[in-house]
Design a protein around this motif. Structure first.
Motif, PDB file in Angstrom:
ATOM      1  N   LEU A  75       0.829  -1.206   0.000  1.00 14.09           N
ATOM      2  CA  LEU A  75       0.000   0.000   0.000  1.00 14.09           C
ATOM      3  C   LEU A  75       0.869   1.265   0.000  1.00 14.09           C
ATOM      4  CD1 LEU A  75      -2.901   1.047   0.021  1.00 14.09           C
ATOM      5  CD2 LEU A  75      -2.912   0.821   2.515  1.00 14.09           C
ATOM      6  N   ARG A  80     -14.605  -5.604   2.428  1.00 17.98           N
ATOM      7  CA  ARG A  80     -15.749  -6.455   2.757  1.00 17.98           C
ATOM      8  C   ARG A  80     -15.890  -6.598   4.272  1.00 17.98           C
ATOM      9  NH1 ARG A  80     -18.453 -11.263   0.446  1.00 17.98           N
ATOM     10  NH2 ARG A  80     -20.399 -11.094   1.615  1.00 17.98           N
ATOM     11  N   VAL A 103     -14.866  -4.511   6.546  1.00 15.43           N
ATOM     12  CA  VAL A 103     -15.319  -3.230   7.109  1.00 15.43           C
ATOM     13  C   VAL A 103     -16.822  -3.062   6.900  1.00 15.43           C
ATOM     14  CG1 VAL A 103     -15.177  -0.720   6.826  1.00 15.43           C
ATOM     15  CG2 VAL A 103     -13.088  -2.081   6.923  1.00 15.43           C
ATOM     16  N   GLU A 104     -17.313  -3.503   5.736  1.00 10.57           N
ATOM     17  CA  GLU A 104     -18.755  -3.481   5.479  1.00 10.57           C
ATOM     18  C   GLU A 104     -19.518  -4.292   6.515  1.00 10.57           C
ATOM     19  OE1 GLU A 104     -20.449  -4.760   1.736  1.00 10.57           O
ATOM     20  OE2 GLU A 104     -19.221  -3.241   0.734  1.00 10.57           O
ATOM     21  N   TRP A 163      -8.845  -0.703  10.154  1.00 12.61           N
ATOM     22  CA  TRP A 163      -8.988  -1.267   8.821  1.00 12.61           C
ATOM     23  C   TRP A 163      -9.868  -0.377   7.946  1.00 12.61           C
ATOM     24  CZ3 TRP A 163      -5.510  -4.164   7.001  1.00 12.61           C
ATOM     25  CH2 TRP A 163      -4.836  -5.082   7.803  1.00 12.61           C
ATOM     26  N   ALA A 164     -10.826   0.285   8.562  1.00 12.03           N
ATOM     27  CA  ALA A 164     -11.665   1.213   7.794  1.00 12.03           C
ATOM     28  C   ALA A 164     -10.807   2.330   7.223  1.00 12.03           C
ATOM     29  CB  ALA A 164     -12.769   1.786   8.685  1.00 12.03           C
ATOM     30  N   ARG A 165      -9.868   2.785   8.031  1.00 14.38           N
ATOM     31  CA  ARG A 165      -8.940   3.832   7.598  1.00 14.38           C
ATOM     32  C   ARG A 165      -8.079   3.332   6.439  1.00 14.38           C
ATOM     33  NH1 ARG A 165      -5.712   8.160  10.269  1.00 14.38           N
ATOM     34  NH2 ARG A 165      -5.301   9.380   8.411  1.00 14.38           N
ATOM     35  N   VAL A 166      -7.597   2.099   6.557  1.00 14.22           N
ATOM     36  CA  VAL A 166      -6.775   1.499   5.507  1.00 14.22           C
ATOM     37  C   VAL A 166      -7.563   1.400   4.200  1.00 14.22           C
ATOM     38  CG1 VAL A 166      -5.712  -0.663   4.759  1.00 14.22           C
ATOM     39  CG2 VAL A 166      -5.229   0.233   7.033  1.00 14.22           C
ATOM     40  N   VAL A 167      -8.816   0.992   4.299  1.00 10.30           N
ATOM     41  CA  VAL A 167      -9.651   0.864   3.100  1.00 10.30           C
ATOM     42  C   VAL A 167      -9.859   2.233   2.457  1.00 10.30           C
ATOM     43  CG1 VAL A 167     -11.988   0.322   2.294  1.00 10.30           C
ATOM     44  CG2 VAL A 167     -10.804  -1.254   3.825  1.00 10.30           C
ATOM     45  N   GLU A 168     -10.021   3.252   3.303  1.00 11.92           N
ATOM     46  CA  GLU A 168     -10.133   4.620   2.786  1.00 11.92           C
ATOM     47  C   GLU A 168      -8.905   5.015   1.983  1.00 11.92           C
ATOM     48  OE1 GLU A 168     -10.791   7.974   5.408  1.00 11.92           O
ATOM     49  OE2 GLU A 168     -12.655   7.017   6.068  1.00 11.92           O
ATOM     50  N   VAL A 169      -7.730   4.695   2.522  1.00 12.81           N
ATOM     51  CA  VAL A 169      -6.480   5.003   1.825  1.00 12.81           C
ATOM     52  C   VAL A 169      -6.408   4.257   0.501  1.00 12.81           C
ATOM     53  CG1 VAL A 169      -3.964   4.790   1.904  1.00 12.81           C
ATOM     54  CG2 VAL A 169      -5.213   5.541   3.933  1.00 12.81           C
ATOM     55  N   ALA A 170      -6.864   3.012   0.518  1.00 12.90           N
ATOM     56  CA  ALA A 170      -6.877   2.214  -0.716  1.00 12.90           C
ATOM     57  C   ALA A 170      -7.769   2.870  -1.762  1.00 12.90           C
ATOM     58  CB  ALA A 170      -7.347   0.795  -0.418  1.00 12.90           C
ATOM     59  N   LYS A 217      -5.975   5.915  -3.143  1.00 13.58           N
ATOM     60  CA  LYS A 217      -4.873   5.562  -4.046  1.00 13.58           C
ATOM     61  C   LYS A 217      -5.366   4.810  -5.277  1.00 13.58           C
ATOM     62  CE  LYS A 217      -1.103   5.582  -0.676  1.00 13.58           C
ATOM     63  NZ  LYS A 217       0.234   5.053  -0.379  1.00 13.58           N
ATOM     64  N   ILE A 263      -6.916   1.992  -5.651  1.00 12.32           N
ATOM     65  CA  ILE A 263      -6.703   0.556  -5.671  1.00 12.32           C
ATOM     66  C   ILE A 263      -8.044  -0.167  -5.753  1.00 12.32           C
ATOM     67  CG2 ILE A 263      -5.950  -1.352  -4.204  1.00 12.32           C
ATOM     68  CD1 ILE A 263      -3.812   0.876  -3.266  1.00 12.32           C
ATOM     69  N   LEU A 264      -9.065   0.452  -5.172  1.00 14.32           N
ATOM     70  CA  LEU A 264     -10.418  -0.104  -5.211  1.00 14.32           C
ATOM     71  C   LEU A 264     -11.355   0.902  -5.858  1.00 14.32           C
ATOM     72  CD1 LEU A 264     -10.682  -1.331  -1.520  1.00 14.32           C
ATOM     73  CD2 LEU A 264     -10.538  -2.786  -3.524  1.00 14.32           C
ATOM     74  N   ALA A 295     -18.228  -1.508  -3.815  1.00 14.72           N
ATOM     75  CA  ALA A 295     -17.558  -2.663  -3.199  1.00 14.72           C
ATOM     76  C   ALA A 295     -18.422  -3.905  -3.298  1.00 14.72           C
ATOM     77  CB  ALA A 295     -17.226  -2.348  -1.734  1.00 14.72           C
ATOM     78  N   ALA A 296     -18.098  -4.890  -2.515  1.00 16.36           N
ATOM     79  CA  ALA A 296     -18.670  -6.235  -2.643  1.00 16.36           C
ATOM     80  C   ALA A 296     -20.200  -6.291  -2.644  1.00 16.36           C
ATOM     81  CB  ALA A 296     -18.148  -7.110  -1.510  1.00 16.36           C
ATOM     82  N   THR A 297     -20.838  -5.688  -1.632  1.00 18.66           N
ATOM     83  CA  THR A 297     -22.287  -5.785  -1.439  1.00 18.66           C
ATOM     84  C   THR A 297     -22.765  -7.221  -1.262  1.00 18.66           C
ATOM     85  OG1 THR A 297     -22.524  -3.939  -2.977  1.00 18.66           O
ATOM     86  CG2 THR A 297     -24.525  -4.906  -2.119  1.00 18.66           C
TER      87      THR A 297
END
Lengths: 114, 114
Positions: free
Chosen positions: A15, A97, A99-100, B95-102, B105, B107-108, B112-114
């Motif tokens: 990352l 996922r 986090v969701e 992890w929510a913070r990490v996903v935000e960074v992703a 950047k 990356i995602l 998302a999945a749903t």
DNA sequence: TCACATATATCACGTTCTGATATATCAGAT
DNA sequence: ATCTGATATATCAGAACGTGATATATGTGA
């Protein structure tokens, strides 16, 4: 834990390298700053992980050096490979996922992390 | 404060127990189902983690048994403590913070999945 | 009662993490 | 020039964690 999985350290390193090539301690700085000091990579896990990740083809040593004017020849810069990029995307997706689910289970509120 | 860092296995176990008390293999089922089979907890990591988590006060063995009519006395049900709940919230937040960074950047994508 | 599934538990082994130590170089001050 | 402290990479021993096999016991249905 299961197939094709990155360790937390590998994930944070990928990352950190996602937006630009960085050298070892540059990676440490990015991770520490981005996580408000909650994720600290010591030299053992840093260089050990990088060595493993090169062997696994997740990253490669960068051929070109950013800013050659003010360079430090001791530094070794790393670049994410296509394979590393895909592994990062897959892992980030898994955590998204999770986090969701945490939101669904009312563990987190929706307010933006600040 | 709590320098109480969770392993990925501990985190998944706490998340499984967040909405209801479960027994060992019930936890395994929830995690496997929720992650589409991407996170598989074997017996070693499952019972080893649970033992450690009881010692650390993250979970406790449940006093009451859900659905006593159709019970299996071999089962040991676990319940998240306040401390475990707080540790789960803190970790999920990271992890929510990490996903935000992703997301920042690129990356995602946002869907998302749903 | 037999066979199979469920359930918990432990063990040896391998991998990963931690923090200390080592070596060397850079950059600025004396 | 050389001293000093910061930077940079690297390795190592021991601890912590994860993996998969094995063990033991009990529930369930044929």
């Amino acid at each position: 834990m299961s197939a094709n999985k990155l360790t937390a350290a590998e994930f944070h390193i990928l990352l950190a390298l996602a937006d630009e090539d960085r050298h070892g301690l540059g990676i440490v700085d990015e991770v520490e700053c981005r996580t408000d000091g909650e994720v600290l990579l010591g030299p053992g896990i840093l260089y050990g992980s990088l060595k493993r990740m090169v062997e696994e083809g997740l990253v490669e040593e960068a051929t070109e050096r950013p800013d050659p004017e003010h360079d430090d020849p001791r530094r070794r810069y790393y670049h994410v490979t296509d394979r590393g990029s895909e592994a990062l995307r897959a892992e980030a997706s898994k955590w998204a996922r999770v986090v969701e689910v945490a939101l669904e289970k009312d563990i987190l509120d929706k307010r933006a992390a600040t």
